[in-house]
Design an enzyme around this catalytic site. Sequence first.
Site, mmCIF file in Angstrom:
data_model
loop_
_atom_site.group_PDB
_atom_site.id
_atom_site.type_symbol
_atom_site.label_atom_id
_atom_site.label_comp_id
_atom_site.label_asym_id
_atom_site.label_seq_id
_atom_site.Cartn_x
_atom_site.Cartn_y
_atom_site.Cartn_z
ATOM 1 N N HIS A 123 -43.524 7.244 59.659
ATOM 2 C CA HIS A 123 -42.867 8.027 58.599
ATOM 3 C C HIS A 123 -43.839 8.367 57.476
ATOM 4 O O HIS A 123 -43.812 9.470 56.936
ATOM 5 C CB HIS A 123 -41.677 7.242 58.014
ATOM 6 C CG HIS A 123 -40.437 7.368 58.851
ATOM 7 N ND1 HIS A 123 -39.365 6.515 58.718
ATOM 8 C CD2 HIS A 123 -40.106 8.238 59.830
ATOM 9 C CE1 HIS A 123 -38.428 6.873 59.581
ATOM 10 N NE2 HIS A 123 -38.856 7.892 60.271
ATOM 11 N N ARG A 124 -44.698 7.418 57.136
ATOM 12 C CA ARG A 124 -45.675 7.680 56.071
ATOM 13 C C ARG A 124 -46.540 8.886 56.429
ATOM 14 O O ARG A 124 -46.901 9.677 55.569
ATOM 15 C CB ARG A 124 -46.568 6.454 55.842
ATOM 16 C CG ARG A 124 -45.922 5.400 54.978
ATOM 17 C CD ARG A 124 -46.685 4.096 55.043
ATOM 18 N NE ARG A 124 -45.783 2.998 54.767
ATOM 19 C CZ ARG A 124 -45.541 2.515 53.547
ATOM 20 N NH1 ARG A 124 -46.171 3.033 52.518
ATOM 21 N NH2 ARG A 124 -44.699 1.534 53.372
#
Lengths: 249, 81
Positions: free
Chosen positions: A229-230
């Site tokens: 997600h980062r």
Amino acid sequence: MSERIALEVREDGIAILRMQDRDKKNLFSDDFIHELVTAVERAEEARPKVLVLAGLEDVFAAGAEKKNLMDLCDGTVHVKDLVISEKLVHAPFPVIAAMEGHAVGGGLVMAACCDMVIGARESRYGVVFMGLGFTPGMGCTKLLQGLVGNQIANEMMFTAKRFRGSELAGMNVSFNYIVPRAEVMPKAMSIAMQIAEKNIDSIYLLKYALSAEKKKLLIEARVQEDFMHRLSFGFPETRRTIEEFYAGG
Amino acid sequence: MTRDEVVEVIKRNILDNLEDLDENNIDPDKSMKDYGANSLDIIEVVSCSMRELNIKIPRTELADVKTIGQLADKFMEQIGK
């Protein structure tokens, strides 16, 4: 109890938790997540033998709210809805997902966290994360396989396709039953009643043993998904894709 | 590609995505909802059709489309580009 989430604990040991946010169609807004988690905690206090988790007739659960996805693109917040998966996987009693309506994204991951799952022929089930440009979350990458099998989980995640229940019924998925919408709740209640006849201490023991694997998978998923997600929420095209193709409320 | 051909593509995807329908009974002046399609059925029909026609239109631009024929018109605008 709020109107959005209704919890009923019956004398026979069956608890029914219904997500019924008609305005936002069971999207995971911050308030919704908070109330859902609180309701599961209240159910735990009541020590039911089994929990039936239901949604609206047309939408079981719709996954993340657009605003929260945009905030994730901005990097101002972290993913909050993982707490729903944690709560369900750690529930000390068996949970039956009675999905009369659609389950999309995190909504379908909720079902993957449950012990038994019933779907409707008319409704659609899919994990749309990649369709919006970012990688799956809420434990999807490790738990979806248990619900639909490895290869179909791959197809669901890579394509983001929303499969019709009737279509899944002809595939080799691990839903307990895929029935016409009107039969979803009766089917769930029938299973719940059979469980409710059993000794509660043995039910809790068995659940503890059976849930060990999912708890482990969820820990593994969290590390990987958080990392992905980062990266994926930071891709420039992710924001534009959400803006153009988000289909929720 | 003609508008009729585009309508045929949409019809075929409606048949693929909905149960118990006869192609001859699909009227382009009607909405997919008239044939029992729910909101996610419609999204699936639209995205399958766009994929087949090799076009991509943001969801926001399709918000005012009411009938199958109007959807075909929107697709034609994009195909003409």
